[in-house]
Design a protein around this motif. Structure first.
Motif, short mmCIF file in Angstrom:
data_model
loop_
_atom_site.label_atom_id
_atom_site.label_comp_id
_atom_site.label_asym_id
_atom_site.label_seq_id
_atom_site.Cartn_x
_atom_site.Cartn_y
_atom_site.Cartn_z
N ASN A 153 -2.30 4.90 8.31
CA ASN A 153 -2.03 3.51 7.92
C ASN A 153 -0.58 3.14 8.21
OD1 ASN A 153 -4.64 3.14 7.06
ND2 ASN A 153 -4.20 3.57 4.90
N ALA A 154 0.33 4.08 7.92
CA ALA A 154 1.75 3.80 8.17
C ALA A 154 2.02 3.63 9.66
CB ALA A 154 2.61 4.92 7.60
N LEU A 155 1.39 4.47 10.49
CA LEU A 155 1.55 4.33 11.94
C LEU A 155 0.97 3.01 12.43
CD1 LEU A 155 0.69 7.87 13.39
CD2 LEU A 155 2.94 6.81 13.20
N ALA A 156 -0.19 2.63 11.90
CA ALA A 156 -0.82 1.37 12.30
C ALA A 156 0.04 0.18 11.89
CB ALA A 156 -2.21 1.27 11.68
N HIS A 157 0.62 0.24 10.71
CA HIS A 157 1.48 -0.85 10.24
C HIS A 157 2.69 -1.01 11.16
CE1 HIS A 157 3.24 -3.61 7.30
NE2 HIS A 157 4.39 -2.94 7.44
N ALA A 158 3.27 0.13 11.59
CA ALA A 158 4.43 0.07 12.50
C ALA A 158 4.01 -0.46 13.86
CB ALA A 158 5.05 1.46 12.63
N ALA A 159 2.80 -0.11 14.32
CA ALA A 159 2.34 -0.55 15.64
C ALA A 159 2.12 -2.06 15.70
CB ALA A 159 1.06 0.19 16.02
N GLY B 293 3.29 -7.85 16.09
CA GLY B 293 2.18 -8.76 16.36
C GLY B 293 1.26 -8.33 17.50
N VAL B 294 1.63 -7.28 18.21
CA VAL B 294 0.82 -6.82 19.34
C VAL B 294 0.67 -5.30 19.28
CG1 VAL B 294 0.64 -6.66 21.84
CG2 VAL B 294 1.63 -8.71 20.80
N VAL B 295 -0.58 -4.82 19.33
CA VAL B 295 -0.84 -3.38 19.41
C VAL B 295 -1.16 -3.08 20.88
CG1 VAL B 295 -2.31 -1.48 18.67
CG2 VAL B 295 -1.72 -3.30 17.06
N THR B 296 -0.23 -2.44 21.56
CA THR B 296 -0.39 -2.16 22.98
C THR B 296 -1.44 -1.08 23.20
OG1 THR B 296 1.29 -0.42 23.03
CG2 THR B 296 2.05 -2.70 23.31
N PRO B 297 -1.99 -1.00 24.42
CA PRO B 297 -2.94 0.09 24.71
C PRO B 297 -2.35 1.47 24.44
CG PRO B 297 -3.06 -1.57 26.42
CD PRO B 297 -1.91 -1.96 25.54
N ALA B 298 -1.07 1.65 24.73
CA ALA B 298 -0.43 2.95 24.48
C ALA B 298 -0.38 3.24 22.98
CB ALA B 298 0.97 2.98 25.08
N GLU B 299 -0.06 2.21 22.18
CA GLU B 299 -0.02 2.41 20.74
C GLU B 299 -1.43 2.71 20.19
OE1 GLU B 299 3.78 -0.42 19.48
OE2 GLU B 299 1.80 -1.34 19.81
N ARG B 300 -2.43 1.99 20.70
CA ARG B 300 -3.79 2.25 20.24
C ARG B 300 -4.24 3.66 20.63
NH1 ARG B 300 -8.55 -0.05 18.05
NH2 ARG B 300 -9.88 1.81 17.86
N HIS B 301 -3.87 4.10 21.83
CA HIS B 301 -4.22 5.45 22.27
C HIS B 301 -3.60 6.48 21.34
CE1 HIS B 301 -5.10 8.85 24.86
NE2 HIS B 301 -3.82 9.16 24.85
N GLU B 302 -2.34 6.26 20.95
CA GLU B 302 -1.68 7.21 20.06
C GLU B 302 -2.35 7.23 18.69
OE1 GLU B 302 2.67 8.56 18.36
OE2 GLU B 302 2.53 7.05 19.93
N LEU B 303 -2.75 6.07 18.19
CA LEU B 303 -3.43 6.02 16.90
C LEU B 303 -4.76 6.78 16.96
CD1 LEU B 303 -2.80 2.28 15.93
CD2 LEU B 303 -1.84 4.30 14.79
N ASP B 304 -5.51 6.59 18.04
CA ASP B 304 -6.77 7.31 18.19
C ASP B 304 -6.53 8.82 18.26
OD1 ASP B 304 -8.31 5.00 18.21
OD2 ASP B 304 -8.22 4.78 20.39
#
Length: 409
Positions: A277-283, A287-298
């Motif tokens: 949740n903390a990583l998602a909040h920072a991502a 206002g934008v969750v980039t593909p790289a950020e989403r990949h890291e979350l996954d």
């Protein structure tokens, strides 16, 4: 002497390098026993923990995750002595194997007699029995029509060398060229080395015993959430997940910390959700969750044993995380970086990459070092042991390359 101990002991070793004088060590040993007629009567093998890096892993294929479970040479010296006593030592390149054996026994404080005068080298004997063959084990086996798959596995290579010896014995039948060797070996005095309770470890041991670390935590009633326990656990997760990989050693570190913090499996699972949740909040802060950020979350969710839906839930959460922000490790220009292990392209290449990225390549681990880059993150090298003692993150070369590239952007 018991006649069951007469015959041949075919030996094969895998090592960290080519010379004991260069501080190279044995990391795998195998012995195949043959009677005087060349019939197999037994075999034995184990990995050996050298308490250092494993050298050219691309050649021998042994992982530090497996070796960390293995006994040291001193722990197997008694069992190995029982196998060798009274037998003629045989190896393909006998000088190499005996050199390492004598060195390891001496290190263990139990030197053994010189075995070379009556040992048999299947490579040297190929001049007589296989004159057209190349001198390599694979070459001799090919000419003698002996199967050799998974070369550089000690037990497989020892079996192949044993087959070569049987081939030589068949070619020399009805007499044997090594009758005098058998007599000399049977009469050789060996030191008495007590057999320890150490259990042999084969390749693949880590895959058999290292389940996801969550499954290895105690399944007991969870405790109420508290920051005192969450903060140190989050700090270790930051360090462990830095290279998007949880090594076997790092999994053990997480389990040990959870035990010290009295965390149950449910506690750890809750903290993993909080971390995500903390990583998602920072991502999504910009206002934008980039593909790289989403990949890291996954990727983080999978590493922490969370289902894919957990990422969607974390991104959908409106409230800020309960605990402080995570994932704060960043290399800064001038930071000291140390490298260990046999890396693709050579260590000098990676040190130059560090300098080009603005970091300072350092030769030894001290408290001032910020990062250790290891060819194998489970390495037992002296540098890695110091890094773990100082809580310095250990990452793979690929992870360091990603970190350096991100710093350039």
């Amino acid at each position: 002497m018991d006649s069951s101990q007469h015959g041949y002991a075919v030996i094969d070793l895998e090592t960290t390098g080519l010379r004991p004088s260069w501080h190279d060590r044995v990391i795998e040993v195998a012995v195949v026993l043959l009677d005087p007629l060349g019939r197999i009567t037994g075999e034995w093998s184990t990995l050996v923990n050298p308490q250092r890096d494993l050298g050219p892993q691309h050649i021998h294929g042994i992982s530090a995750a497996d070796v960390r479970h293995a006994p040291g040479f001193k722990d197997i010296a008694g069992a190995l002595t029982e196998l060798l006593r009274g037998r003629v030592p045989v190896a393909h390149n006998l000088r190499f194997d005996l050199g390492f054996l004598h060195d390891e026994y001496a290190r263990a404080g139990t030197p053994i007699p010189d075995l070379s005068p009556f040992g048999i080298c299947t490579m040297t004997e190929a001049i007589r029995f296989l004159p057209a063959a190349p001198r390599t084990l694979a070459g001799c086996c090919a000419v003698a029509d002996i199967s050799l798959d998974n070369h550089h596995d000690a037990l497989i290579d020892a079996r192949a060398a044993a087959a070569l010896l049987r081939h030589y014995l068949r070619l020399s039948h009805p007499t044997s060229p090594w009758t005098a060797c058998l007599t000399a070996a049977a009469g050789l005095a060996w030191p008495v080395i007590p057999r320890s309770a150490a259990t042999p470890v084969r390749r693949g041991a880590s895959g058999e015993r290292d389940n996801h670390f969550l499954a290895r935590l105690l399944d007991r009633l969870p405790r109420a959430s508290d920051t005192v326990r969450a903060d140190p656990y989050f700090a270790l997760l930051d360090q462990v997940l830095l290279d998007h990989h949880i090594s076997a050693t790092e999994a053990d570190m997480l389990i040990a910390l959870a035990a010290r913090l009295d965390l149950s499996r449910a506690d750890a699972l809750r903290l993993h959700h909080d971390y995500l949740n903390a990583l998602a909040h920072a991502a999504k802060a910009d206002g934008v969750v980039t593909p790289a950020e989403r990949h890291e979350l996954d990727l983080v969710a999978a590493l922490l044993g969370l289902p894919p839906a957990a990422v969607e839930q974390a991104l959908a959460a409106a409230a800020p995380p309960q605990h402080p922000a995570v994932g704060g490790f960043r290399l800064q220009p001038g930071d000291l970086v140390v490298f260990t292990g046999d890396m693709a392209g050579g260590r000098e290449l990676w040190e130059e990459r560090a300098r080009q990225a603005g970091y300072a390549a350092h030769s030894n681990v001290t408290k001032r070092v910020r990062l250790l880059v290891a060819a194998d993150p489970d390495t037992m090298s002296g540098k890695a042991r110091k890094a773990r003692a100082y809580d310095i993150p250990i990452v793979t070369p690929d992870a360091f390359a990603r970190m350096s590239a991100a710093a350039d952007r």
